[in-house]
Design an enzyme around this catalytic site. Structure first.
Site, short mmCIF file in Angstrom:
data_model
loop_
_atom_site.label_atom_id
_atom_site.label_comp_id
_atom_site.label_asym_id
_atom_site.label_seq_id
_atom_site.Cartn_x
_atom_site.Cartn_y
_atom_site.Cartn_z
N SER A 1 0.84 -1.19 0.00
CA SER A 1 0.00 0.00 0.00
C SER A 1 0.88 1.25 0.00
O SER A 1 1.75 1.41 -0.85
CB SER A 1 -0.94 -0.05 1.21
OG SER A 1 -1.88 1.00 1.19
N ASP B 1 0.61 -4.44 -3.89
CA ASP B 1 -0.52 -3.55 -4.13
C ASP B 1 -0.17 -2.11 -3.75
O ASP B 1 -0.85 -1.48 -2.93
CB ASP B 1 -1.76 -4.02 -3.38
CG ASP B 1 -3.05 -3.70 -4.14
OD1 ASP B 1 -3.01 -3.63 -5.38
OD2 ASP B 1 -4.09 -3.51 -3.49
N HIS C 1 -7.38 -5.10 -1.14
CA HIS C 1 -6.17 -4.38 -0.76
C HIS C 1 -5.60 -4.85 0.58
O HIS C 1 -4.39 -4.76 0.80
CB HIS C 1 -6.51 -2.89 -0.69
CG HIS C 1 -5.34 -1.99 -0.56
ND1 HIS C 1 -4.33 -1.92 -1.50
CD2 HIS C 1 -5.01 -1.08 0.41
CE1 HIS C 1 -3.44 -1.02 -1.13
NE2 HIS C 1 -3.82 -0.51 0.02
#
Length: 324
Positions: free
Chosen positions: A147, A176, A251
């Protein structure tokens, strides 16, 4: 680098090595007698067996705790890697059992500086924080992040803010990664929106979650919107690079099943999720191990096996791309 393909791989299951986690504080009485305390609190997971092992730094996502990745860290470490996960947003420890956490806001500048400082600490501090029979091989050091931590990892690897670490990275993995929200990047911006613009002198893997660009509900933006997510990060990578996308997972689906506290509740609630975290966690752990074996160990057998027979992965893959 070997590139032969086989019909099976062991990377999606825990490896043969028993692992041991250790929390290392950055303040306090230094009960372990370390020669130098780390600049940030660390969660270190290493094999218990005697040997010399490559090292992976993993940077957590926005407003998350490094402990939320404990199962993922153990998966990777069980395949003979030492994993170092700093807590970049921990500013004050109140007591041994009570911690006060605070958020640094949208600006990633201090996260990038802290990640660089942790990297520099490894040479003089990591060995003393490990079991005596375990030796880190810092000539084989990789950097990863999830992230916002993925953005931070790319920024550090790119040398942004004029930061040059004393130990070079041999590979970069974005889990991600995201650089902001819908329509805007967070400072300092990493994405340039120019194809293959990243000047990275190392191989790169980008892992994407197919549901990360989907809104949880109409009132909440997607956790990794188009334009600032894994697709654009991979678009800006030069060869050698690869990109794997797990179709029906979100996510936060590589985190532990249980993430306690307010931050854990937010991790469960704000992002579109898959039905279960375990398959995505196994996939992320396995594909990270495959990339480390390829990029640090020179053996791409597992990586090529997953590319050629994607059905062996514990998740359905909607995209597999290689730049060579």
């Amino acid at each position: 680098m070997s590139s032969s393909s086989s019909s099976a791989t062991d990377v999606f299951e825990n490896g043969k090595y028993e692992t041991i986690p250790k929390n290392v504080d950055s303040t306090g009485g230094n009960p372990d007698g370390l020669p130098v305390l780390p600049p940030e609190p660390l969660l270190i997971v290493s094999p218990m067996e005697e040997g010399e092992f490559p090292v992976l730094i993993l940077l957590h996502g926005y407003m998350l705790l490094n402990s939320f990745y404990s199962e993922l860290l153990q998966h990777i470490a069980s395949h003979c890697f030492i994993v170092v996960a700093p807590q970049l947003s921990l500013l004050l420890r109140r007591s041994q059992n009570g911690q006060l956490y605070t958020c640094r806001g949208k600006d990633c500048t201090e996260d990038i500086r802290s990640a660089g400082a942790v990297t520099d600490w490894l040479r003089g501090g990591l060995s003393a924080a490990l079991p005596s029979q375990v030796t880190p091989n810092l000539a084989k050091l990789a950097l990863s992040g999830h992230s916002r931590g993925g953005k931070t990892a790319f920024a550090l690897a790119l040398g942004m803010l004029s930061i040059t670490t004393s130990i070079p990275f041999r590979a970069l993995i974005g889990i991600d990664p995201v650089d902001g929200s819908e329509g805007s990047q967070t400072p300092p911006p990493v994405l340039t929106y120019k194809t293959q613009s990243f000047d990275l002198e190392m191989p790169v893997m980008v892992i994407g979650a197919g549901l990360s660009e989907v809104k949880k509900c109409c009132m909440v933006p997607p956790c990794a919107a188009n334009g600032v997510n894994h697709k654009e990060f991979f678009n800006e990578c030069k060869p050698p690079a690869c990109h794997f996308v797990a179709k029906d997972y979100g996510h936060m689906d590589m985190l532990d099943d249980k993430t306690p506290g307010l931050r854990g509740i937010l991790a469960d609630c704000i992002c579109k999720n898959g039905k279960s975290r375990e398959p995505m966690r196994k996939f992320v752990g396995g594909i990270v191990v495959a990339s480390l074996r390829a990029y640090l160990g020179g053996d791409s057998t597992d990586l090529i096996t997953v590319r050629d027979t994607p059905e062996i992965a514990p998740v359905e893959l909607s995209a597999i791309e290689f730049l060579s």
